[in-house]
Structure formats: structure tokens, C-alpha cells
Design a protein around this motif. Structure first.
Motif, mmCIF file in Angstrom:
data_model
loop_
_atom_site.group_PDB
_atom_site.id
_atom_site.type_symbol
_atom_site.label_atom_id
_atom_site.label_comp_id
_atom_site.label_asym_id
_atom_site.label_seq_id
_atom_site.Cartn_x
_atom_site.Cartn_y
_atom_site.Cartn_z
ATOM 1 N N PRO A 1 -57.129 4.550 25.043
ATOM 2 C CA PRO A 1 -57.818 3.672 24.082
ATOM 3 C C PRO A 1 -58.333 4.454 22.876
ATOM 4 N N GLY A 2 -58.097 3.922 21.687
ATOM 5 C CA GLY A 2 -58.619 4.576 20.492
ATOM 6 C C GLY A 2 -60.125 4.590 20.467
ATOM 7 N N GLN B 1 -60.739 -5.653 22.222
ATOM 8 C CA GLN B 1 -61.606 -5.094 21.194
ATOM 9 C C GLN B 1 -60.836 -4.838 19.899
ATOM 10 N N GLN B 2 -59.620 -4.331 20.012
ATOM 11 C CA GLN B 2 -58.845 -4.062 18.798
ATOM 12 C C GLN B 2 -58.478 -5.358 18.082
ATOM 13 N N LEU C 1 -61.462 -6.306 16.164
ATOM 14 C CA LEU C 1 -61.727 -5.420 15.028
ATOM 15 C C LEU C 1 -60.780 -5.628 13.852
ATOM 16 N N GLU C 2 -59.763 -6.459 14.019
ATOM 17 C CA GLU C 2 -58.910 -6.776 12.869
ATOM 18 C C GLU C 2 -59.704 -7.443 11.753
ATOM 19 N N ALA D 1 -59.609 -2.605 25.751
ATOM 20 C CA ALA D 1 -59.339 -2.063 24.419
ATOM 21 C C ALA D 1 -58.482 -3.011 23.602
ATOM 22 N N GLU E 1 -66.463 7.825 14.943
ATOM 23 C CA GLU E 1 -65.609 7.297 16.008
ATOM 24 C C GLU E 1 -64.884 8.414 16.749
#
Length: 496
Positions: free
Chosen positions: A29-30, A361-362, A365-366, A358, A86
């Protein structure tokens, strides 16, 4: 049947493999998908970039001071010249599980001479509920406490040198997190009491001497004088009981609860089975942590879930304390295989769970790329009841908008004795800080923000955008709040 050579679980390669395997779920996960972590990242960014950002300066104030909750904050600050908040946070968080696993391995070897065959059952507890919630300062302090205990035990016969050396070490642990410092105090007392008892001293004498030698560790308590005590009456026994099945709470209730039952069953078997015993040092440390779990309230000095944080360390220490009596080599090997299999299984399923978290969440976050730099955003998150096992972990995801866009959002923590961050925009009340971003269903035990009231009543002079998460997108929330972008998780509205 007995064994005469080093068992495979006691070898160095096994220890190295276990330490490396413990961080695998966090690699892909980033953004480590821990519930509170995005909000912390927002705070880390503010602390590092406030001086050079006019946008941040109009939204936040941050003044460094002595609070017992700065472990990851300070490390990210030190890394800020070369890494973003981050990236620095991910680096630090990835190191926390290996810190715990290596500490458990070294402590078990120091205490009993070898590694317990049940140690594999203990290792996944670093991914216990406190870590899943994103209490990274406490988890860092707890991992450091295990390694500090190794030094404490090693210097047992040089008590004066140890007392002087641990004056600054106690301060470092307290700065990392005050509850981690408190946990170390329990561990050090347990080690000292066991040493004195094994040296032949009586119970009362051992108790008095152990307290005396641990007194130098207590001086950071002076730094907490004047702190708000919090609601010390909140011994929530119903919640305390719920922490037991939540020991490994992650994503799939039946699986996580089953794993917790397995661990408690193993500990019960260690008490009852004559083939098993507990190492005195780690076993006593586990017992004191368990007593702390029972005795502590849920809230202290602004900190929440205080009792819950002690449960996983107590169980982990108890598991690495399990030893097999001589003459049962086959049973010992079977226990080691079972423990290692459990560890590998939990790391595999945690990796899958983290990838799923993740992904959600991603997707959320867009929306961040559509938020103008430096603007103000009212965030409203459809938050599940705490009794609902699964959560998409979006409650503090807006902290990433702070880190990437220097924005203002209403989900940052601002407790006087826990954080150094303060939001500006007093006219934004009651939608100014955590937990005003959380919208619980009407059936939940928590009552924070009402969606309709927030949309109608928020201060239009403060907020220029509204960001909803896990609510259906609408063309408009109000006559002056219209949709500008949406996907299946996020919806961003502009205030006209």
C-alpha cells in the motif's frame, strides 16, 4: 523424547525471517491503511511546512512543546528535508512491526536462553487493534520499551549506572508516548522483582527494592503535572470485555475472533498442561500488563482506549513466556510448527486486508486533486458504528488533503495535552476539529455530527468546499452547495 541440538525456531535465520515477514503487509500500500494515520500525516506536514506556507499559516498554528505523544512526529520532522510527510511516515510505520518482533525475540532469549516454540503465535499481535487504529506513537514507544527492557536486564548488576542511564531513556520513551513509557515502567518493575526473588529475597523485600530501583524511571511524571486528568470514571466494563475478541480485529469478524479464541485457548492450555510452563520474567511482565488492562480506565489525560492498548502486549509477552518441559521434544516441535503457520497465515491475510483497505482509501483520495490548494473543506464521513467489525477507514483520510494541498479540514485533533496543533477559524465551530467530520448512523452509541444539520448550518464564510465520503453523490446538497466531482466513494461540492 528429548533434543540435543538447536531447534530450527531458535536459529538466527528463523529470527531474521520472522522480523522481515512482520513488515510484509505494509509494503504494497502506498499509504499504510491504518485508521487514524492519514490525520497524523496531515499534522506532520503542518509541523514541517508551516513556516514556508502562507496557506497553512492562515489555517493552523503549531507550537512545539513537551507532550508525551511525539514519537513519529519528531522522526518525520527530522526526515522532512529529504522526504515528504507521506513517505517519511510510511518508512517509520514499516519499521514498527520489526521493532516489536525483534524485541520479543531478544527478550525471550534473554529471559529463558532460547526462543519459545509458541513465539509465532505472539508475532501477529503487533498488528493488534491499537496498530489497526493507527496509534503509531504508542506502538513506536512500546517497541522501544521492549528493547529498553533488554538493556535494563543486562545492567541489573550495575544498578547505579543503570539508574543514571535510564534517566534520559525514560524521557525518550515518555516523549515517544506517555502510555508506552508507562508500559516500560511495568516491564522494568517485573524484571527487577523477578531478579530479586530469584536471588532469594522475600516477597516484601523484593517489592520494596524493585520499587526503589524503578523510581528513576518515574521522573517524567513531573512533566504531566497540571495536565487535565480526563474523565477518570470511565471504566467502561462493557467496552473492556469487547476488547478481548477484538485482540486481532482487522476485517473479517469470524476469522479475527477465531484467531483470538485460539490464542486465549493456548494460554489457558499453558496454565493447565503440565508439559508447559511460563518463563518467570516475561510471564510476570505479561501478568502486570494484564492487570493494567483490567485496572485502567478507557480515558486518561485526553487519551482514549488506554486499557485496550495494554491487552496485545500482555498476550504477546505471555505467549513468548511459554516453555515446554524437558522430555517433550516432539510436542515442542509441533507447537513451533503451529505457531509459525499461524504467523504466516496472519501475515498473508493482513496483506490482503490492507490491499483492500488501501484500494478504498485510494478511490476516496481521487477527490484531492480536485481540491484547490490552500482552500477550506468541510469533511463529512459516513462512519460505521464501533460495534460493526468492518470499517473502510475513511474517518481521517482528509488529512492527506492537508499534506498534499495545504488545505483546512475539520478532522484534525486538537486536545490540549495530546497535540500541539491548533486550528484557526473559530467561527467554524462546531465543525472545526475531530470528531466533527464523523457522521454515525442514528442507531450508533456515539452521537457526533448530523449530516443534514451540518450541510445547512456550517459557516459559509469559512468553508468553500464540502467533501463527503461513503455517502451517495447528489447534484446539490443545498441551493448553494453543488456537486463538482464524484466517484463511488467520494463526492466534492463547491460552496457558491
Amino acid at each position: 523424547m528429548s533434543r540435543t541440538q538447536t531447534a530450527w525456531w531458535e536459529t538466527r535465520w528463523f529470527a531474521v525471517a520472522a522480523i522481515l515477514l512482520s513488515c510484509v503487509p505494509l509494503l504494497a500500500p502506498g499509504l499504510p491503511p491504518l485508521a487514524d494515520l492519514p490525520g497524523h500525516i496531515g499534522r506532520y506536514h503542518i509541523a514541517a511546512a508551516l513556516r514556508g506556507s502562507a496557506d497553512l499559516q492562515q489555517h493552523w498554528t503549531f507550537e512545539w512543546g513537551l507532550v508525551g505523544n511525539l514519537g513519529v512526529d519528531l522522526i518525520v520532522q527530522l526526515l522532512s528535508p529529504i522526504l515528504t510527510a507521506e513517505h517519511a511516515t510510511k518508512l517509520v510505520v514499516i519499521l514498527i512491526p520489526p521493532l516489536w518482533v525483534s524485541g520479543l525475540i531478544l527478550l525471550a532469549r534473554r529471559a529463558g536462553g532460547t526462543l519459545s516454540p509458541a513465539a509465532g503465535f505472539a508475532f501477529p499481535l503487533v498488528y493488534g487493534y491499537a496498530f489497526q487504529l493507527g496509534f503509531v506513537n504508542f506502538m513506536l514507544a512500546g517497541g522501544l520499551a521492549l528493547h529498553a527492557l533488554l538493556l535494563w536486564v543486562a545492567l541489573a548488576h550495575r544498578p547505579v549506572v543503570r539508574a543514571l542511564l535510564f534517566l534520559p531513556i525514560a524521557f525518550v520513551l515518555w516523549i515517544a508516548h506517555s502510555f508506552g513509557w508507562g508500559m516500560f515502567g511495568l516491564l522494568a518493575f517485573a524484571a527487577e522483582w523477578v531478579r530479586l526473588r530469584e536471588a532469594g529475597h522475600g516477597h516484601r523485600e523484593s517489592l520494596a527494592r524493585a520499587i526503589g530501583w524503578c523510581l528513576p524511571l518515574a521522573w517524567p511524571a513531573a512533566l504531566m503535572v497540571g495536565a487535565a486528568p480526563g474523565d477518570g470514571a470511565l471504566w467502561d466494563w462493557k467496552a473492556k470485555v469487547s476488547w478481548l475478541p477484538s485482540l486481532l480485529r482487522e476485517r473479517w469478524k469470524w476469522y479475527d475472533v477465531g484467531c483470538a479464541i485460539l490464542l486465549f485457548g493456548l494460554l489457558w492450555a499453558a496454565v493447565r498442561d503440565r508439559r508447559l510452563r511460563f518463563d518467570p520474567l516475561t510471564g510476570t511482565a505479561a501478568l502486570l500488563c494484564l492487570i493494567a488492562f483490567v485496572a485502567l480506565p478507557r480515558l486518561i489525560v485526553g487519551g482514549a482506549y488506554v486499557d485496550m492498548r495494554m491487552l496485545a502486549p500482555a498476550v504477546a509477552l505471555a505467549l513468548v513466556a511459554i516453555r515446554v518441559q524437558p522430555g517433550h521434544a516432539r510436542f515442542e516441535a509441533s507447537l513451533a510448527i503451529a505457531g509459525t503457520s499461524f504467523f504466516v497465515l496472519r501475515m498473508a491475510t493482513s496483506s490482503i486486508a490492507f490491499l483492500l483497505f488501501a484500494g478504498t482509501q485510494q478511490a476516496a483520495l481521487e477527490a484531492v486533486s480536485h481540491i484547490p490548494r490552500g482552500t477550506t473543506v468541510l469533511v463529512l464521513v459516513n462512519e460505521a458504528c464501533s460495534s460493526q467489525w468492518h470499517s473502510d477507514r475513511l474517518g481521517h483520510i482528509a488529512g492527506i488533503a492537508v499534506a498534499r494541498r495545504d488545505a483546512f479540514e475539520n478532522g484534525q485533533w486538537a486536545l490540549a495535552d495530546q497535540q500541539l496543533l491548533r486550528p484557526r477559524h473559530p467561527q467554524a465551530e462546531p465543525y472545526r476539529a475531530d470528531p466533527s467530520q464523523l457522521v454515525y448512523p442514528a442507531s450508533c452509541e456515539y452521537k457526533t455530527t448530523h449530516f443534514g444539520e451540518a450541510v445547512q448550518g456550517f459557516d459559509r464564510g469559512t468553508f468553500r468546499y464540502v467533501w463527503t465520503l461513503d455517502f451517495p453523490a447528489k447534484p446539490a446538497l443545498a441551493d448553494d452547495v453543488v456537486l463538482v466531482w464524484a466517484n463511488n466513494v467520494s463526492a466534492l461540492y463547491a460552496v457558491r
